[in-house]
Each structure stands twice: as C-alpha cells, then as structure tokens.
Design an enzyme around this catalytic site. Structure first.
Site, PDB file in Angstrom:
ATOM      1  N   ASP A 146      25.658 -61.610  65.511  1.00 65.33           N
ATOM      2  CA  ASP A 146      26.149 -60.677  64.498  1.00 65.33           C
ATOM      3  C   ASP A 146      25.249 -59.445  64.545  1.00 65.33           C
ATOM      4  OD1 ASP A 146      26.835 -60.828  60.897  1.00 65.33           O
ATOM      5  OD2 ASP A 146      26.857 -59.192  62.362  1.00 65.33           O
ATOM      6  N   LYS A 167      28.822 -50.747  60.953  1.00 63.90           N
ATOM      7  CA  LYS A 167      27.826 -49.779  60.500  1.00 63.90           C
ATOM      8  C   LYS A 167      27.643 -48.590  61.450  1.00 63.90           C
ATOM      9  CE  LYS A 167      25.651 -53.327  57.698  1.00 63.90           C
ATOM     10  NZ  LYS A 167      25.690 -52.981  56.265  1.00 63.90           N
ATOM     11  N   TYR A 173      23.250 -63.174  56.510  1.00 70.14           N
ATOM     12  CA  TYR A 173      24.502 -62.787  55.837  1.00 70.14           C
ATOM     13  C   TYR A 173      25.454 -62.246  56.892  1.00 70.14           C
ATOM     14  CZ  TYR A 173      27.688 -60.158  52.743  1.00 70.14           C
ATOM     15  OH  TYR A 173      28.804 -59.668  52.085  1.00 70.14           O
TER      16      TYR A 173
HETATM   17  P1  KE4 Z   1      30.657 -55.338  55.714  1.00 68.65           P
HETATM   18  O1  KE4 Z   1      31.861 -56.229  55.444  1.00 68.65           O
HETATM   19  O2  KE4 Z   1      29.829 -55.109  54.447  1.00 68.65           O
HETATM   20  O3  KE4 Z   1      31.016 -54.045  56.420  1.00 68.65           O
HETATM   21  O4  KE4 Z   1      29.714 -56.111  56.743  1.00 68.65           O
HETATM   22  C1  KE4 Z   1      29.303 -57.412  56.454  1.00 68.65           C
HETATM   23  C2  KE4 Z   1      28.018 -57.718  57.202  1.00 68.65           C
HETATM   24  C3  KE4 Z   1      28.087 -58.515  58.331  1.00 68.65           C
HETATM   25  N1  KE4 Z   1      26.972 -58.815  59.039  1.00 68.65           N
HETATM   26  C4  KE4 Z   1      25.760 -58.354  58.667  1.00 68.65           C
HETATM   27  C5  KE4 Z   1      24.552 -58.726  59.473  1.00 68.65           C
HETATM   28  C6  KE4 Z   1      25.636 -57.532  57.521  1.00 68.65           C
HETATM   29  O5  KE4 Z   1      24.404 -57.091  57.131  1.00 68.65           O
HETATM   30  C7  KE4 Z   1      26.779 -57.197  56.775  1.00 68.65           C
HETATM   31  C8  KE4 Z   1      26.725 -56.345  55.511  1.00 68.65           C
HETATM   32  N2  KE4 Z   1      25.429 -55.866  55.133  1.00 68.65           N
HETATM   33  C9  KE4 Z   1      25.250 -55.619  53.721  1.00 68.65           C
HETATM   34  C10 KE4 Z   1      23.793 -55.161  53.507  1.00 68.65           C
HETATM   35  N3  KE4 Z   1      22.832 -56.100  53.928  1.00 68.65           N
HETATM   36  C11 KE4 Z   1      26.225 -54.624  53.188  1.00 68.65           C
HETATM   37  C12 KE4 Z   1      25.868 -54.059  51.827  1.00 68.65           C
HETATM   38  C13 KE4 Z   1      26.814 -54.543  50.760  1.00 68.65           C
HETATM   39  O6  KE4 Z   1      27.225 -55.725  50.810  1.00 68.65           O
HETATM   40  O7  KE4 Z   1      27.107 -53.742  49.859  1.00 68.65           O
END
Ligand code: KE4
Length: 446
Positions: free
Chosen positions: A239, A267, A144
């Site tokens: 990523d 994060k 993701y």
């Molecule tokens: P954000 O747009 O949520 O800040 O980041 C996206 C993203 C990009 N790359 C990786 C590897 C990620 O895991 C994420 C977002 N992670 C999820 C949890 N696995 C966020 C939780 C959510 O979507 O509420």
C-alpha cells in the site's frame, strides 16, 4: 491567535455534517479545540479564516509533495477544466498518466485508476481473493488502508488471531477474514500462515508505516514478507498510497528493491486532485472487468482534471528531482527538533524516512517499531505540543499517530521557524504535564 470565524463556521458545520467535517481526523478529536478553517494554501504555507498563517506539515495528508497551489499544476488543471470537467469516456490524459506509472514502477504492468486510496485498496484485495481463490487477508496492527470493511479490523487478543471489527457496522463474519499481525515481526506473519494454511489470499502492508506515526521497516522485514507470501502462495500487496512518488519517484519498492504483486497508489499521484490507483502484474490486473471476472467501476475514475494534475506533478518531480533536498530539509528539521526537545527536557523519539517523520512523546525514551510500542505514547503531551505549535504558526497533524509531511516548497526559513517554535512548544508540553501532575497531586492532598 484569533479563532472567531473558524468557531462560527464550526458551529454551523456541526449542525449540518457529522462532527462538522468531511473526514474524522479533521475534527481535532485527538487534540481538542476548534479546527482551523483554511481559506488558502500556497507553497508550504496555509492561511485560516481567522487571519492566521502557518507553516504546513499536513499538506492535505500527503498529496502536496510540490506544495500548495503549484503554478504549473494549477495551469494544467485550468487548461483541462476549460475543455470540460468529466466525460465518462476514455481520454488521452489517463493514457499519459498510466504510461508514467508503469514506467516509474517496474512491478506495475497494468494500472487501473480510481478516485481514492480506499477504492484502490479494496480493489486490490478483491483481485487477490479472485486470483488465489482464498478469502483471508493479513494486515498489520497500526497500518491503515482506507475505510473498506476488511481493513477496519483490530487485533484480537494475542498475536495472529482473528480480527475483531474496529468500527461499528463491520460484520464480525467479515472481520473474521482479516488476520492482524505485528509490524516488523515476521514470526507473527509466519504464525498466521501456519494457523490458516492455504486460506490467506494476500499480505497487505504499508512498506513504510505512516498511520501509527512513522514506523520504518526493520532490515529484512519487507524481504521476509516477500519470501513468506510467495512460499505460502499468497500475494504481497504494497500500500503505497502515502509512500508512492513521495519516498522516491519509484516508491518505497524502488528504495527497497522489492517487487510486490500488487501496489496501491494515491495522494501524490493525483497532485492534490482525487486519484487512487491499483497496479501490478498483467495476469493479475487483467482479472478486472472488462478483461476479467473481477468487477470494479467508477463514474469519475480517470477524471481528466485529476489526470492532468497527476501528469504535471509526476513530470515536475522527474524534472526537478526534489528528493535529495527533501532529505536535507527533513534531516535539518529532525536535528533541530531533537535539540529543542533536549533543551526543554521533553522525552521523545523521532522516526523519520525521507520527507515523512513523527515526534513520539513518551514517558521514557524507547524505540517505536510497532503499534504495541506506538500506542504507549503520551497523547496529552502531544496535544499540548500541537496547540503550542499552532499558536506559534506551525500547523501539525492533529493526531499523534499521523505523519508530518514535508514538501519541496518547505524553505530553510520554514524549518528555522518550526524549530524556534518547538523550543517553546516542547517546554509547554513538559510544563503542562508538570502542571497537570501537580494539580493532580494537589487534588489528592485535598
Ligand atoms: P483515501 O481513501 O483517504 O484517499 O486513502 C486511504 C489510505 C490508504 N492507504 C494509506 C496508507 C493511507 O494513509 C490512506 C489514507 N491516509 C489518511 C491519513 N493517514 C487520510 C486522512 C483522512 O483519513 O482524512
């Protein structure tokens, strides 16, 4: 466990916001039940609106490597906020955080801050397309990268075929440009390059996958991606939104000794405030406006409060070096969980890397090295386990396909409490399955 206040808040929330939440996974759709409304976090613990206390393994999905409300981070945030919350103009704080990122990751010569991981990954893809003049991107099933259209794509039938939208609202024409390969399977990557010669701008990968549950790279996988992308004139993009500053101060790329062309971060970089970043080689990054033709912008990018939280977090990580202790905590937790599962007769596989881990519930014990293997898990069993742990004061990700996160604040007592709860929760997961099976069987006999 009391839930009346959370239940009342949830009832109001669903009348105001889609699903009552600001991000889908929080709605407990994968595990059922009413989400806990959190009122406070401190260190490794959370308290909800119903007076329940938990050992927290979600940690806001990864940012809180130092734990909730770390005193030094709070002080840095308060000091910055007292001078104004945002200016839409350069500040010394973003220069300080940029300096730390460039020093931490030698593959990053220039960095651009944004406000989320999604903004970082969509920007990295735009740079790759501009730099190579190519439109297609390879991603991996189960990985993701945020919710930009290009990444909301699932594998079509067969390996290395054109993607199909995994979300409504994503045009097929766009999904068409994303080729979905299989994690830990270099043959599927080579097949993609052979099928679309000269068309692939980049390979986008989580260097340690953590969105299908935790799936580590097999030996040689990342090195193979580096070689394949280079030999086919494509960029390699790591990523590291989850792994950056979590698996080591130098990210997963530091652990594996691989230099991606671009890296996305988030994060931990923001220490709990909204920060994302894209970084990489100077000639690539200076394609971004105002030095180059690739447009990207953001009102709150480089926000001084978020920068202050990030600076403080990275400085605390360098000062305290929590990584060895995080490894020890994680090892102790995995050992205890394995013993608890064995005692309860639960069939599980645990994948762990550093302070990330996932307990996969299975019908039979088998390795989990890709999405095809991860998706076979026993989701109802995980849901039973999740609720049984929550009832015993342990807050886990409300999805089998999310990672458990540890922090430097998790104590030996936290680990012991978690393992003790797991003994009963694994039993509940197993007995629930037995109950379900017997009721199914009874139903069939009626
Ligand atoms: P954000 O747009 O949520 O800040 O980041 C996206 C993203 C990009 N790359 C990786 C590897 C990620 O895991 C994420 C977002 N992670 C999820 C949890 N696995 C966020 C939780 C959510 O979507 O509420």
């Amino acid at each position: 466990m009391k839930e009346e206040t959370s239940r009342k808040l949830y009832t109001r929330a669903v009348s105001l916001m889609p699903g009552g939440v600001s991000s889908p996974v929080r709605a407990f759709g994968a595990v059922g039940g009413t989400p806990s409304y959190i009122v406070r976090g401190s260190g490794s613990h959370l308290w909800d609106a119903d007076g329940n206390e938990y050992v927290d393994y979600v940690l806001s999905w990864g940012p809180l490597l130092l734990g909730h409300a770390h005193p030094r981070v709070l002080a840095a945030v308060q000091e910055a906020a007292a001078k104004g919350t945002t200016f839409g103009a350069p500040t010394a704080l973003e220069v300080e955080l940029a300096q730390r990122v460039v020093e931490a990751m030698p593959s990053i010569e220039r960095v651009r801050f944004v406000s989320s991981g999604t903004e970082a990954t969509m920007t990295a893809l735009r740079i790759a397309r501009a730099a190579t003049g190519r439109d297609r991107v390879i991603k991996f099933a189960g990985c993701y990268h945020g919710h930009a259209d290009a990444f909301l794509v699932q594998a079509g039938s067969g390996a290395a075929t054109l993607g199909i939208p995994s979300s409504s609202g994503v045009p097929a024409a766009l999904a068409d440009l994303t080729v979905v390969a299989s994690y830990n399977d270099l043959v599927s990557v080579e097949a993609a390059f052979q099928r679309y010669p000269g068309e692939i701008a980049c390979v986008f990968v989580e260097p340690v996958a953590a969105n299908m549950g935790v799936v580590p790279p097999e030996p040689g996988f990342l090195e193979g991606l580096r070689d394949l992308s280079r030999s086919h004139g494509a960029l390699l993009i790591f990523d590291e939104v989850i792994t950056g500053f979590r698996l080591s101060y130098h990210g997963a790329q530091g652990l594996h000794g691989i230099r991606p062309d671009l890296t996305t971060l988030g994060k931990v970089l923001g220490g709990g405030l909204p920060v994302g970043a894209v970084g990489g080689r100077r000639e690539l990054m200076e394609m971004l406006a105002p030095t180059g033709p690739v447009y990207q912008a953001g009102t709150l990018s480089g926000n001084p409060i978020a920068m202050a939280a990030g600076i403080c977090t990275l400085d605390e990580l360098r000062r305290s070096d929590p990584y060895p202790a995080l490894e020890d905590s994680s090892r102790a937790l995995v050992k205890g969980l394995r013993e608890a599962a064995h005692n309860a007769g639960a069939t599980i596989t645990i994948n762990g890397v550093g302070s990330l881990l996932t307990v996969f519930f299975q019908q039979e014990v088998r390795p989990v090295r890709s999405w095809a293997e991860a998706e076979r898990v026993d989701r109802p069993a995980y849901a039973r386990f999740f609720h049984a742990m929550r009832e015993r004061g342990v807050y886990l990700p409300p999805s089998q396909f999310e990672a458990w996160f540890l922090s430097a604040a998790h104590s030996e007592l936290d680990i012991a409490q978690t393992v003790q709860a797991a003994h009963q929760a694994f039993a509940a997961a197993v007995s629930g399955a037995v109950a379900e099976t017997s009721s199914l069987r009874a139903g069939q006999e009626r």
